[in-house]
Design an enzyme around this catalytic site. Structure first.
Site, PDB file in Angstrom:
ATOM      1  N   ARG A 149       0.898  -1.146   0.097  1.00 29.40           N
ATOM      2  CA  ARG A 149       0.019  -0.002   0.054  1.00 29.40           C
ATOM      3  C   ARG A 149       0.963   1.333   0.081  1.00 29.40           C
ATOM      4  O   ARG A 149       1.608   1.354   0.855  1.00 29.40           O
ATOM      5  CB  ARG A 149      -1.027  -0.089   1.115  1.00 29.40           C
ATOM      6  CG  ARG A 149      -2.032  -0.031   1.206  1.00 29.40           C
ATOM      7  CD  ARG A 149      -3.066  -0.153   2.533  1.00 29.40           C
ATOM      8  NE  ARG A 149      -2.467   0.529   3.605  1.00 29.40           N
ATOM      9  CZ  ARG A 149      -2.870   0.456   4.976  1.00 29.40           C
ATOM     10  NH1 ARG A 149      -3.537  -0.569   5.148  1.00 29.40           N
ATOM     11  NH2 ARG A 149      -2.180   0.998   5.895  1.00 29.40           N
TER      12      ARG A 149
ATOM     13  N   HIS B 141      -4.620   2.935   4.808  1.00 29.89           N
ATOM     14  CA  HIS B 141      -5.842   2.125   4.695  1.00 29.89           C
ATOM     15  C   HIS B 141      -7.078   3.050   3.972  1.00 29.89           C
ATOM     16  O   HIS B 141      -7.519   2.497   2.945  1.00 29.89           O
ATOM     17  CB  HIS B 141      -6.421   1.560   5.817  1.00 29.89           C
ATOM     18  CG  HIS B 141      -7.505   0.803   5.782  1.00 29.89           C
ATOM     19  ND1 HIS B 141      -7.967  -0.224   5.179  1.00 29.89           N
ATOM     20  CD2 HIS B 141      -8.880   1.433   6.248  1.00 29.89           C
ATOM     21  CE1 HIS B 141      -9.083  -0.615   5.104  1.00 29.89           C
ATOM     22  NE2 HIS B 141      -9.894   0.268   5.592  1.00 29.89           N
TER      23      HIS B 141
ATOM     24  N   TYR C   9       0.761   2.949  13.141  1.00 29.35           N
ATOM     25  CA  TYR C   9       1.185   1.473  13.369  1.00 29.35           C
ATOM     26  C   TYR C   9       2.136   1.090  12.227  1.00 29.35           C
ATOM     27  O   TYR C   9       2.646  -0.016  12.817  1.00 29.35           O
ATOM     28  CB  TYR C   9      -0.138   0.521  13.406  1.00 29.35           C
ATOM     29  CG  TYR C   9      -1.022   1.103  11.957  1.00 29.35           C
ATOM     30  CD1 TYR C   9      -0.512   0.302  11.004  1.00 29.35           C
ATOM     31  CD2 TYR C   9      -1.829   1.919  11.921  1.00 29.35           C
ATOM     32  CE1 TYR C   9      -1.343   0.550   9.586  1.00 29.35           C
ATOM     33  CE2 TYR C   9      -2.691   2.290  10.589  1.00 29.35           C
ATOM     34  CZ  TYR C   9      -2.335   1.578   9.572  1.00 29.35           C
ATOM     35  OH  TYR C   9      -2.788   1.782   8.438  1.00 29.35           O
TER      36      TYR C   9
END
Lengths: 334, 334
Positions: free
Chosen positions: B251, B255, B263
């Site tokens: 990615r 998200h 994180y």
């Protein structure tokens, strides 16, 4: 000592204090560890309690919600978070056939001290699969307590009550009340919260505004829409009483009926779908007892029976709000 | 089989699509942040709600969809723009949908996670793991109708831990259906790393449990994806049953847009840049003398123009009439 807290912090504080008090309490769910919960409800827990008691799960809801049942059967008190209420479909069997029924089916041998937490609500264009409320769906199933706080004080007290309850509790927090910064939230939802643990009983509604002309019964974010409407209505000489039901199961019918007996009028405001839901249940509960004392036909403003549309203009049209409440009350009082 | 054996026009088409996806999403991101500063408010701006971009994962969509016919179905995830574009979904209508406009694919009812284009046999969903069983159904239809179309179910590595994945793989295998299960492994289920949620190193290994072929391929190399996908599609068309493909991707973004990614280790993001399939493909085409810089730059300019036209179309389009929200729940009129 009390200080103003946003709802997400009140919830995580309640969980932390119960985890300190009772070693059987532990938390499972998606992104509840390092992330602290997508809506912050478990923030800080991983740092305090470690990986054993704050367990990030795979996206395997049937597994981790079913596992809550197994853990509860051995005396644990699991709290499980499933990010959005919209995602529950995949795990429904464990909830409505097992967790909800185990106590009854076992003739009382089994206790299910489980708290299932989830985020509800729309208003920010997250569309049909991320904006629903659906608490009515769960309230329909016998055996699940339904808790829906509207402010940080209730959120903490009701969370502690939920954890200490020996029954499964579904705990719904509205994304638009959490005070997250990146999601609009009414300032009024962040109230003074005592630092020490306390409980708010499950099954007690709260009159959040007194009035004589109409009872507006509602929950969650709609409490604020009702309060804002009541302020406007006051200018028009109408005194609305606003009732925050706070829990749907058990439903505090006594407070509800007492209020309607006083005002003679009932409007239910619900962000969940209209048909076969909270609004119908609340109105029926009143009509069955004091229907003949009503001065006007009961009304409801709920989500029309359509999926949540994406486009802002469409969503605004269907979402209950202050204006819709004002219009309905004016019609009822005239 | 190597890149030399693939016709130049196919390779350039793949490059065109990959670059178009990247250009599209980077442009969309700019528009997403309009009206969301200085404070990020998810409900504000011309594109409200969540936005999940696929930058870095284009090779999965392009390497697969290059083998597909219009009758073949692709069922995507919440992160699906790349598959939509690779499957030929109209860019203008898709953009208008994301902007919530009446001219969008669904007239503004669906939004970015719920793109439907029946003419291209494309759909996607905001619920993790929803695609797998649906693709099985497309496979059943192909078999019953005696057609040679195939279905591609896309899911993330997180979705492979969902019950639907395992149920659907078994069903497709036992009925020998023309389905390709494509796992885009970007290593993260939001904040939960794959090694903390998945018991096997590679999801392709899970194919063994259902007696079907399972291959893991490096998503940094679109040619490798092309080859693996080709074999799976041909196998499905020959009636030999389903396959499982894991494309290892990274990615390049969060998200969702606005994800602070606290994180995520820095090295992971750096690795993502190194593994950028678009950059790698461009390098390959030039180094092997397959295309000249002029050819590629012409394609890039054409893409930029096409993307700009799609954005302009969306911006100029009207919003839907608010009352439209109440229509279309049932087929055959309300």
């Amino acid at each position: 000592m009390a200080r103003k807290l946003p709802m997400y912090k009140a919830i995580s504080e309640a969980i932390a204090q119960e985890m300190e008090r009772d070693e059987n309490v532990f938390v499972m769910g998606e992104d509840i560890g390092a992330y602290g919960g997508i809506f912050g409800a478990t923030s800080g827990l991983l740092e305090k309690f470690g990986l054993d008691r704050v367990r990030d799960t795979p996206i395997s809801e049937s597994a981790f919600i079913g596992a809550a049942l197994g853990a509860a059967s051995k005396g644990m008190r699991p709290i499980v978070e499933l990010m959005f209420v919209d995602f529950f479909g995949v795990a429904m069997d464990q909830i409505y056939n097992h967790i909800a029924k185990a106590h009854y089916m076992s003739g009382g041998q089994v206790k299910m001290p489980i708290v299932i937490t989830t985020a509800i609500g729309g208003g920010y264009s997250d569309a049909a699969q991320h904006s629903q409320c659906l608490y009515g769906l769960f309230a329909h199933v016998p055996g699940l307590k339904i808790v829906i706080p509207s402010n940080s004080y209730d959120a903490k007290g009701l969370m502690i009550s939920s954890i200490r309850d020996d029954n499964p509790v579904m705990y719904f927090f509205h994304k638009g009340l959490m005070g997250l910064g990146w999601m609009p939230s009414p300032e009024e939802a962040a109230v003074e919260v005592p630092e020490e643990p306390y409980t708010v009983p499950i099954g007690e509604a709260k009159v959040v505004r007194e009035g004589d002309d109409v009872t507006i019964a509602t929950v969650s974010r709609m409490v604020y829409e009702a309060l804002w409407a009541a302020e406007e209505l006051e200018k028009a000489g109408i005194n609305a009483e606003v009732l925050d039901l706070r829990t749907l199961v058990p439903l505090d019918r006594k407070t509800l009926i007492n209020s309607v007996k006083k005002t003679g009028r009932l409007l239910v405001v619900d962000e969940d779908y209209m048909s076969y839901g909270m609004s119908g249940e609340v109105i029926t509960s009143v009509v069955e007892k004091v229907g003949n004392e009503l001065k006007a036909l009961p009304r409801r403003i709920a989500y029309p029976d359509v999926p949540v549309p994406y486009s802002r203009v469409l969503e605004k049209f269907v979402l209950p709000d202050k204006e819709k409440i004002i219009a309905a009350v004016k019609e009822m009082v005239q | 089989m190597g890149v030399e054996e693939i016709p130049k026009e196919t390779l350039l088409e793949m490059y065109r699509t990959m670059h178009k996806i990247r250009t599209y999403e980077e442009t969309l991101a700019k528009w997403y942040y309009e009206g969301k500063s200085p404070r990020f408010d998810i409900s504000a701006g011309p594109i409200p709600g969540e936005l999940h971009l696929s930058s870095g994962q284009e090779s999965a969509a392009v390497g697969m969809c290059i083998h597909l016919k219009p009758e073949d179905a692709v069922i995507g995830t919440h992160r699906a723009h790349h598959f939509a574009i690779a499957k030929g979904v109209d860019l203008k209508k898709m953009t208008a949908e994301i902007f919530g406009k009446a001219t969008g694919l669904s007239g503004g009812k669906g939004g970015h996670m719920h793109l439907f284009d029946v003419s291209k046999n494309f759909s996607c969903s905001g619920i993790v793991g929803a695609s797998f069983p649906q693709a099985v159904g497309v496979g059943i239809a192909a078999k019953l109708k005696g057609e040679d179309y195939v279905a591609v179910a896309v899911g993330g590595d997180g979705a492979a831990n969902q019950g639907t994945f395992h149920e659907a793989l078994n069903l497709a295998a036992v009925w020998k259906l023309p389905v390709i299960f494509l796992i885009e492994d970007n290593g993260w289920a939001i904040s939960v790393p794959k090694e903390k949620s998945t018991a096997v190193a590679k999801n392709s290994e899970r194919a063994k449990a259902y007696g079907i072929p399972g291959v893991s391929v490096d998503g940094a190399d679109v040619i490798a994806v092309y080859e693996v996908a080709k074999e799976a599609v041909e196998r499905a068309r020959r009636g030999e049953g389903p396959s499982l493909i894991e494309v290892r991707t990274y990615r390049l973004r969060g998200h969702f847009e606005g994800d602070p990614q606290l994180y995520r280790p820095k090295e992971d993001l750096e690795l993502a840049k190194e593994k950028d399939p678009l950059r790698n493909f461009e390098k390959l085409l030039l180094e092997k003398g397959i295309a000249t810089e002029e050819e590629l730059s012409r394609i890039r300019e054409e893409n930029e123009k096409e993307v700009q036209e799609a954005i302009d179309f969306a911006l100029k389009s009207p919003y839907p009439e608010p009352e439209e929200a109440l229509k279309g729940v049932f087929a055959g009129g309300d």
